[in-house]
Write a protein that holds these residues in place. Sequence first.
Motif, PDB file in Angstrom:
ATOM      1  N   GLY A 104       0.811  -1.204   0.000  1.00 50.30           N
ATOM      2  CA  GLY A 104       0.000   0.000   0.000  1.00 50.30           C
ATOM      3  C   GLY A 104       0.844   1.253   0.000  1.00 50.30           C
ATOM      4  O   GLY A 104       1.848   1.339   0.707  1.00 50.30           O
ATOM      5  N   LEU A 105       0.440   2.244  -0.810  1.00 49.29           N
ATOM      6  CA  LEU A 105       1.154   3.515  -0.860  1.00 49.29           C
ATOM      7  C   LEU A 105       0.933   4.312   0.407  1.00 49.29           C
ATOM      8  O   LEU A 105       1.841   4.969   0.925  1.00 49.29           O
ATOM      9  CB  LEU A 105       0.674   4.340  -2.067  1.00 49.29           C
ATOM     10  CG  LEU A 105       0.860   3.705  -3.447  1.00 49.29           C
ATOM     11  CD1 LEU A 105       0.300   4.623  -4.524  1.00 49.29           C
ATOM     12  CD2 LEU A 105       2.330   3.425  -3.708  1.00 49.29           C
ATOM     13  N   VAL A 106      -0.303   4.287   0.908  1.00 53.73           N
ATOM     14  CA  VAL A 106      -0.683   5.025   2.101  1.00 53.73           C
ATOM     15  C   VAL A 106      -1.773   4.212   2.800  1.00 53.73           C
ATOM     16  O   VAL A 106      -2.490   3.452   2.159  1.00 53.73           O
ATOM     17  CB  VAL A 106      -1.178   6.444   1.741  1.00 53.73           C
ATOM     18  CG1 VAL A 106      -2.444   6.385   0.899  1.00 53.73           C
ATOM     19  CG2 VAL A 106      -1.392   7.300   2.981  1.00 53.73           C
ATOM     20  N   HIS A 107      -1.881   4.363   4.135  1.00 49.74           N
ATOM     21  CA  HIS A 107      -2.782   3.505   4.915  1.00 49.74           C
ATOM     22  C   HIS A 107      -2.501   2.036   4.575  1.00 49.74           C
ATOM     23  O   HIS A 107      -3.404   1.250   4.286  1.00 49.74           O
ATOM     24  CB  HIS A 107      -4.245   3.857   4.645  1.00 49.74           C
ATOM     25  CG  HIS A 107      -4.563   5.298   4.939  1.00 49.74           C
ATOM     26  ND1 HIS A 107      -4.291   5.884   6.162  1.00 49.74           N
ATOM     27  CD2 HIS A 107      -5.118   6.274   4.176  1.00 49.74           C
ATOM     28  CE1 HIS A 107      -4.666   7.156   6.136  1.00 49.74           C
ATOM     29  NE2 HIS A 107      -5.164   7.414   4.943  1.00 49.74           N
ATOM     30  N   GLU A 108      -1.224   1.707   4.619  1.00 49.67           N
ATOM     31  CA  GLU A 108      -0.739   0.394   4.222  1.00 49.67           C
ATOM     32  C   GLU A 108      -1.202  -0.697   5.179  1.00 49.67           C
ATOM     33  O   GLU A 108      -1.602  -0.414   6.299  1.00 49.67           O
ATOM     34  CB  GLU A 108       0.794   0.410   4.150  1.00 49.67           C
ATOM     35  CG  GLU A 108       1.485   0.729   5.462  1.00 49.67           C
ATOM     36  CD  GLU A 108       1.481   2.196   5.846  1.00 49.67           C
ATOM     37  OE1 GLU A 108       2.063   2.524   6.894  1.00 49.67           O
ATOM     38  OE2 GLU A 108       0.888   3.020   5.135  1.00 49.67           O
ATOM     39  N   GLU A 109      -1.115  -1.947   4.746  1.00 46.19           N
ATOM     40  CA  GLU A 109      -1.553  -3.057   5.584  1.00 46.19           C
ATOM     41  C   GLU A 109      -0.546  -4.191   5.541  1.00 46.19           C
ATOM     42  O   GLU A 109       0.183  -4.378   4.556  1.00 46.19           O
ATOM     43  CB  GLU A 109      -2.921  -3.562   5.135  1.00 46.19           C
ATOM     44  CG  GLU A 109      -2.965  -4.098   3.712  1.00 46.19           C
ATOM     45  CD  GLU A 109      -4.341  -4.597   3.328  1.00 46.19           C
ATOM     46  OE1 GLU A 109      -5.214  -4.643   4.202  1.00 46.19           O
ATOM     47  OE2 GLU A 109      -4.522  -4.954   2.150  1.00 46.19           O
ATOM     48  N   ALA A 110      -0.514  -4.939   6.637  1.00 48.07           N
ATOM     49  CA  ALA A 110       0.418  -6.057   6.751  1.00 48.07           C
ATOM     50  C   ALA A 110      -0.103  -7.269   5.980  1.00 48.07           C
ATOM     51  O   ALA A 110      -1.292  -7.571   6.021  1.00 48.07           O
ATOM     52  CB  ALA A 110       0.617  -6.428   8.218  1.00 48.07           C
ATOM     53  N   ILE A 111       0.809  -7.946   5.294  1.00 53.10           N
ATOM     54  CA  ILE A 111       0.498  -9.198   4.615  1.00 53.10           C
ATOM     55  C   ILE A 111       1.047 -10.316   5.492  1.00 53.10           C
ATOM     56  O   ILE A 111       2.264 -10.419   5.698  1.00 53.10           O
ATOM     57  CB  ILE A 111       1.140  -9.263   3.221  1.00 53.10           C
ATOM     58  CG1 ILE A 111       0.705  -8.041   2.391  1.00 53.10           C
ATOM     59  CG2 ILE A 111       0.765 -10.555   2.525  1.00 53.10           C
ATOM     60  CD1 ILE A 111      -0.781  -7.893   2.223  1.00 53.10           C
ATOM     61  N   LEU A 112       0.165 -11.158   6.015  1.00 51.19           N
ATOM     62  CA  LEU A 112       0.560 -12.218   6.929  1.00 51.19           C
ATOM     63  C   LEU A 112       0.884 -13.500   6.179  1.00 51.19           C
ATOM     64  O   LEU A 112       0.348 -13.760   5.094  1.00 51.19           O
ATOM     65  CB  LEU A 112      -0.564 -12.496   7.928  1.00 51.19           C
ATOM     66  CG  LEU A 112      -1.054 -11.316   8.778  1.00 51.19           C
ATOM     67  CD1 LEU A 112      -2.168 -11.789   9.715  1.00 51.19           C
ATOM     68  CD2 LEU A 112       0.080 -10.684   9.569  1.00 51.19           C
ATOM     69  N   HIS A 113       1.773 -14.300   6.779  1.00 53.29           N
ATOM     70  CA  HIS A 113       2.007 -15.633   6.244  1.00 53.29           C
ATOM     71  C   HIS A 113       0.711 -16.442   6.390  1.00 53.29           C
ATOM     72  O   HIS A 113      -0.053 -16.252   7.353  1.00 53.29           O
ATOM     73  CB  HIS A 113       3.139 -16.313   6.998  1.00 53.29           C
ATOM     74  CG  HIS A 113       4.490 -15.702   6.739  1.00 53.29           C
ATOM     75  ND1 HIS A 113       5.110 -15.765   5.510  1.00 53.29           N
ATOM     76  CD2 HIS A 113       5.340 -15.010   7.553  1.00 53.29           C
ATOM     77  CE1 HIS A 113       6.272 -15.149   5.570  1.00 53.29           C
ATOM     78  NE2 HIS A 113       6.443 -14.681   6.792  1.00 53.29           N
ATOM     79  N   PRO A 114       0.419 -17.329   5.445  1.00 57.76           N
ATOM     80  CA  PRO A 114      -0.874 -18.046   5.430  1.00 57.76           C
ATOM     81  C   PRO A 114      -1.245 -18.729   6.740  1.00 57.76           C
ATOM     82  O   PRO A 114      -2.414 -18.727   7.137  1.00 57.76           O
ATOM     83  CB  PRO A 114      -0.686 -19.065   4.301  1.00 57.76           C
ATOM     84  CG  PRO A 114       0.316 -18.439   3.390  1.00 57.76           C
ATOM     85  CD  PRO A 114       1.259 -17.695   4.280  1.00 57.76           C
ATOM     86  N   GLN A 115      -0.270 -19.300   7.432  1.00 58.31           N
ATOM     87  CA  GLN A 115      -0.590 -20.044   8.662  1.00 58.31           C
ATOM     88  C   GLN A 115      -1.033 -19.139   9.810  1.00 58.31           C
ATOM     89  O   GLN A 115      -1.527 -19.622  10.822  1.00 58.31           O
ATOM     90  CB  GLN A 115       0.610 -20.890   9.113  1.00 58.31           C
ATOM     91  CG  GLN A 115       1.838 -20.101   9.536  1.00 58.31           C
ATOM     92  CD  GLN A 115       2.814 -19.885   8.393  1.00 58.31           C
ATOM     93  OE1 GLN A 115       2.396 -19.698   7.251  1.00 58.31           O
ATOM     94  NE2 GLN A 115       4.088 -19.916   8.698  1.00 58.31           N
TER      95      GLN A 115
END
Length: 266
Positions: free
Chosen positions: A149-160
Motif C-alpha cells: 500500500g502507498l498510504v494507509h498500508e496493511e500487513a500481509i501475513l504468512h498463510p498459517q
Amino acid sequence: MTEAATRKPTLCVGILAMNEGHRIGASLKSAAFADQVLVIDSGSTDNTIEVSKAAGAEVHVYDDWQGFGVQRSRLLEHVKCDYIFFLDADEVISPKLQAQIQAAVSSGQPGIWRVCWRIVAFGYELKAYRAGVGPERLFRRDMIASYQGLVHEEAILHPQFMDAPRRVLSAKLLHYSRESVHGSLEKLTQYVMLGAAKRAEASKRGGVLRGMAGGTAMFLRLYLFKLGCLCGGAGFLYCFFVALEAFFRYAALYYDRETLTHRVIR
C-alpha cells in the motif's frame, strides 16, 4: 527446560521518518524500553538522523521513496526481535500503553494488536473526540511477510497466521496529528496525492461532486458523531483538514489522473 523455552521474548519498536527532527525525540524517548529501536529514514534534510542516533536508535536510510508499504517492508528486514511495534514519529507511547505492550510481548503468543488513539491537534488534546480503535501496530515478527500500500498500508501475513487472534491495546497512544496549519497543509498534499494514486490503481473514479459528497460526509461524521464539535477551534480544524483530504483525493483523481505518482513526500 531449554534456553529457547525460558528466553524472554524481545520487542522492536520501528519508526518511519522524514524530516521529523523537531518531534521524533519524544517518540524515541517513549520507545526506550524496547530491546531494539529502528528508524527507517526516507532522506531527511534536517537533523532527524542525528537526533535518532543520539537517542540510541538504529538508523537506516532509504531515500528512493516508493510508498509507506515499501518502507515498512524494508524496516522488517532489520528487525532482530520476536515482536515488532510500529510507531509513527508523531506518536508517543504512554506509560500505561507501555505496560500493555510489555504484557503482550511477555506472553510469547502469536497475535495482532490494534491501538487506541488520543488525538493532540494544534497544541490541544482533543479529550472529547472519539478517535476509536486505530490501526494494527503490534505483531509477532514471524507472522508478517511484508507490507503493501502507498498510504494507509496493511500487513500481509504468512498463510498459517491468517486466523491469528486480534486484540486491542486499550491504553491511549498519543497522536500529535497536526501541530500547525502549515504542517497540516503539507500533510494534506502528501496524503491527497498518495490516496488518489492508490485509487487510480484500483480504477476508481473521481470528480468534484464525488469529492464534495465524500468530504461533507467525512466532516459530519468526525465533527458531530465523533464529537469534534466539543473540542473547540482545534477540534474544528482537525475535522476540517481530514474532510479536505477526502474532497481533494477525488478532485486529484479526476483532474491529475495522468500525472499521479506514489513518489510524494513532505
